[in-house]
Design an enzyme around this catalytic site. Structure first.
Site, short mmCIF file in Angstrom:
data_model
loop_
_atom_site.label_atom_id
_atom_site.label_comp_id
_atom_site.label_asym_id
_atom_site.label_seq_id
_atom_site.Cartn_x
_atom_site.Cartn_y
_atom_site.Cartn_z
N ASP A 24 14.10 -58.71 -36.19
CA ASP A 24 14.00 -57.40 -36.83
C ASP A 24 12.70 -56.70 -36.41
O ASP A 24 11.62 -57.23 -36.61
CB ASP A 24 14.04 -57.62 -38.36
CG ASP A 24 14.52 -56.41 -39.12
OD1 ASP A 24 14.02 -55.30 -38.83
OD2 ASP A 24 15.37 -56.57 -40.01
N THR A 66 17.72 -50.83 -39.55
CA THR A 66 18.19 -52.23 -39.58
C THR A 66 19.70 -52.39 -39.67
O THR A 66 20.30 -53.11 -38.88
CB THR A 66 17.53 -52.94 -40.77
OG1 THR A 66 16.12 -52.98 -40.52
CG2 THR A 66 18.03 -54.36 -40.94
N ASN A 87 20.57 -47.54 -43.52
CA ASN A 87 20.50 -48.59 -44.54
C ASN A 87 21.11 -48.04 -45.83
O ASN A 87 21.74 -48.75 -46.60
CB ASN A 87 19.06 -49.01 -44.79
CG ASN A 87 18.46 -49.77 -43.62
OD1 ASN A 87 19.17 -50.44 -42.87
ND2 ASN A 87 17.15 -49.67 -43.46
N LYS A 148 17.07 -60.72 -45.14
CA LYS A 148 17.71 -59.49 -45.61
C LYS A 148 19.22 -59.69 -45.73
O LYS A 148 19.85 -60.16 -44.79
CB LYS A 148 17.48 -58.35 -44.61
CG LYS A 148 16.04 -57.86 -44.53
CD LYS A 148 15.96 -56.66 -43.59
CE LYS A 148 14.51 -56.22 -43.41
NZ LYS A 148 14.37 -55.13 -42.43
N ARG A 150 21.58 -57.49 -45.46
CA ARG A 150 22.30 -56.79 -44.39
C ARG A 150 22.18 -57.48 -43.04
O ARG A 150 23.07 -57.37 -42.19
CB ARG A 150 21.84 -55.32 -44.30
CG ARG A 150 20.35 -55.10 -44.10
CD ARG A 150 20.02 -53.61 -44.33
NE ARG A 150 18.61 -53.29 -44.09
CZ ARG A 150 17.63 -53.40 -44.98
NH1 ARG A 150 17.89 -53.86 -46.19
NH2 ARG A 150 16.39 -53.04 -44.67
N ASP A 290 9.81 -57.58 -39.28
CA ASP A 290 9.91 -56.19 -39.73
C ASP A 290 8.94 -55.91 -40.87
O ASP A 290 8.24 -54.90 -40.87
CB ASP A 290 11.35 -55.88 -40.18
CG ASP A 290 11.53 -54.41 -40.56
OD1 ASP A 290 11.45 -53.55 -39.66
OD2 ASP A 290 11.76 -54.12 -41.75
N HIS A 294 5.89 -53.31 -40.46
CA HIS A 294 5.76 -52.11 -41.30
C HIS A 294 4.37 -52.05 -41.93
O HIS A 294 3.74 -51.01 -41.99
CB HIS A 294 6.80 -52.11 -42.41
CG HIS A 294 8.12 -51.54 -42.00
ND1 HIS A 294 8.29 -50.20 -41.72
CD2 HIS A 294 9.33 -52.11 -41.83
CE1 HIS A 294 9.56 -49.98 -41.39
NE2 HIS A 294 10.21 -51.13 -41.45
N ASP A 337 17.16 -55.14 -33.78
CA ASP A 337 17.93 -54.05 -34.39
C ASP A 337 17.29 -52.69 -34.11
O ASP A 337 17.93 -51.66 -34.22
CB ASP A 337 18.08 -54.29 -35.90
CG ASP A 337 16.76 -54.61 -36.57
OD1 ASP A 337 15.75 -54.87 -35.88
OD2 ASP A 337 16.73 -54.61 -37.82
ZN LIG Z 1 12.12 -51.72 -40.75
#
Ligand SMILES: [Zn+2]
Length: 531
Positions: A24, A66, A87, A148, A150, A290, A294, A337
């Site tokens: 990610d 994502t 998302n 996650k 997803r 990810d 971030h 992703d």
């Molecule tokens: Zn992200």
């Protein structure tokens, strides 16, 4: 009477196991950026040295988020067809805010929180994992694993045997009644061992002395986020305060990836994946890259240390697969992703153009302006989703407002905002004078009942984010250029700089496995990989 010789059926040769890995937020340049300390027996040098790398794999749509990325990799399709347009999105028929994998018709399995009320129901197409299941008359096993929801659910597809994800309320790995009634015993045992708390006890300090992280800014910059609390400003991060109470913070450490690979390994071992007569498929997504990205941005010691640790974790995971499934018996691909932008404040400190765009403020001021002209409040929704302005269609209809006039005023107002490059009506994307590449990416992301009305394209390196940390979601190469490396079964070492697309991954897997490509696929097999 002479008997006719029966023709021998063509032998299908297939790997015992396919492992798809999505890292990610992994930018393509991370394959090389930290390579001075990637290990010969680690993951990344094994991939780039013994695998086949498509060095220019691009995402062919926006928004680069994502859910869209995981769905694209596994369906070979784009949001305009597979329906995962973000998302989150607004369902334009009901005006309801939708989360990509929400499903109120199912219940959590493995904890008493609501984090398991999830399924792939909103995804409109089949996945390569679905096609594998169908091709073997459902005798192949497919399991998805990620922190996650997803990241586990969308790759595993509709016909999966299981998907497991992390519940940040309870610290358990969970699933939903979409897949099963109870967690398998091996996962319940793993949950009871409270691995998260053990990682919290270890804390997070750098793998090497901190002054050797020369690929990154020095620690403790004003543009870094503080995911471990306002007091936790720099390495080493003491995480022991989270033991037994906060299961959210583990995702922002490299231990989140380590734990995900532990669960993936257990799934292979306990479900005997790659050990039966049919090809199985393990879909793993590593989410912690990810969260770390971030918070701290690509130029941070935190990001560098996360990739150095991931390199070691991947090396150990590959060793495990060689031992259990057999060297050369498993097919592996790794991609991402989406990528990520550098932190605007960091770039500015080096005199490079960058900036912030506040979508909430823009919508508030836009609504004031529209109310002056049309006499109606709240004509657009209060926040933008996926860089799109959403017109309140019911209000426009009931007040008999001329839609063309309304759109013209939105385009004019938004076009004057700081950081905006272009604004246009989504239904008329084909008529806008945009570079073909951007126009095509927007078109591929457009599904009328799951997207907004007016698209805003920001200037490069502008983003909707706070002063600390960074994000992704746009058409630009830093968000849309991802790694794609193939390794293992029938893969010959090499690399290619030819442009390929994320949509080509699923049809390439289909070609290698000699199975049907997913039913919404718009990509094509990568010849250099299948040769
Ligand atoms: Zn992200």
């Amino acid at each position: 009477m002479a008997t006719l010789a029966q023709p021998k059926p063509a032998m299908q040769t297939r790997p015992k196991l396919v492992v798809g890995m999505v890292v990610d937020q992994m930018r393509w340049d991370y394959l090389y950026r930290y390579a001075d300390r990637y290990k010969a027996n680690g993951g990344f040098k094994r991939l780039t040295g013994q695998g086949f790398s498509n060095e220019n794999c691009l995402i062919p749509y926006t928004p680069t988020y994502t859910a869209c990325g995981h769905t694209c990799i596994y369906t070979g399709s784009v949001p305009a067809v597979h329906g995962i347009t973000g998302n989150n999105w607004i369902d334009r028929l009901t005006n309801k805010n939708m989360y990509c994998t929400e499903d109120d018709s199912v219940e959590t399995v493995g904890s008493n929180s609501a984090a398991g009320r999830m399924s792939p129901a909103n995804m409109l197409t089949s996945t390569i994992t679905d096609e594998l299941r169908t091709s073997s008359n459902y005798r192949s096993k497919v399991i998805g694993v990620a922190i996650k929801d997803r990241g586990a659910i969308l790759p595993a597809g509709h016909a999966a045997n299981a998907a497991y994800w992390f519940d940040n309320k309870t610290g358990n790995w969970i699933s939903s009644t979409f897949y099963m009634k109870n967690l398998p015993d091996w996962l319940t045992r793993y949950n009871n061992e409270k691995h998260v708390d053990q990682y919290y006890q270890k804390g997070w300090s750098t793998l090497y002395p901190i002054d050797t992280y020369v690929n990154s800014s020095t620690d403790e910059q004003t543009w870094e986020g503080k995911p471990f609390g306002a007091e936790a400003k720099a390495f080493p991060y003491d995480l022991s305060k989270f033991v037994g109470k906060n299961y959210n913070s583990i995702a922002s450490t490299p231990w989140g990836n380590t734990m995900t690979l532990e669960v993936a390994k257990l799934a292979v071992q306990q479900e005997k994946m790659g050990q039966g007569a049919f090809t199985d498929f393990l879909a793993v997504s590593l989410s912690s890259t990810d969260y770390v990205g971030h918070a701290f941005g690509p130029n941070s010691i935190e990001a560098e240390d996360t990739y150095l640790r991931l390199d070691r974790d991947l090396g150990a995971f590959f060793d495990y697969l060689d031992q259990t499934v057999g060297k050369g018996q498993w097919l592996f691909f790794i991609s991402a992703d989406h990528g990520v932008a550098h932190v605007p404040a960091f770039l500015k400190s080096h005199h490079q153009p960058a900036g912030l765009f506040d979508d909430g403020a823009a919508m508030r001021e836009l609504n004031v302006k529209l109310a002056e002209t049309f006499g109606v409040q709240s004509l657009v929704m209060g926040s933008m989703y996926n860089n799109q302005v959403h017109i309140n269609r019911a209000l426009v209809d009931s007040a008999h407002i001329d839609n063309d006039k309304l759109v013209a005023q939105i385009v004019s107002f938004m076009g004057k905002r700081e950081g905006v490059l272009r604004v246009f009506e989504l239904a008329k994307t084909a008529q806008t004078t945009l570079p073909v590449k951007i126009r095509e990416m927007v078109t591929n992301g457009y599904m009328p009942n799951r997207t907004g009305d007016v698209q805003v394209i920001l200037k490069p390196q502008y983003m909707d984010s706070g002063p600390a940390g960074t994000t992704h979601g746009l058409w630009n190469p830093y968000d849309a250029h991802v790694p794609l490396v193939w390794y293992g079964w029938k893969i010959k070492p090499g690399k290619s700089n030819t442009e390929v697309y994320m949509t080509d991954i699923a049809p390439t897997v289909a070609a290698l496995l000699q199975i049907q490509m997913p039913n919404g696929c718009v990509g094509k097999p990568i010849e250099a990989v299948t040769r």
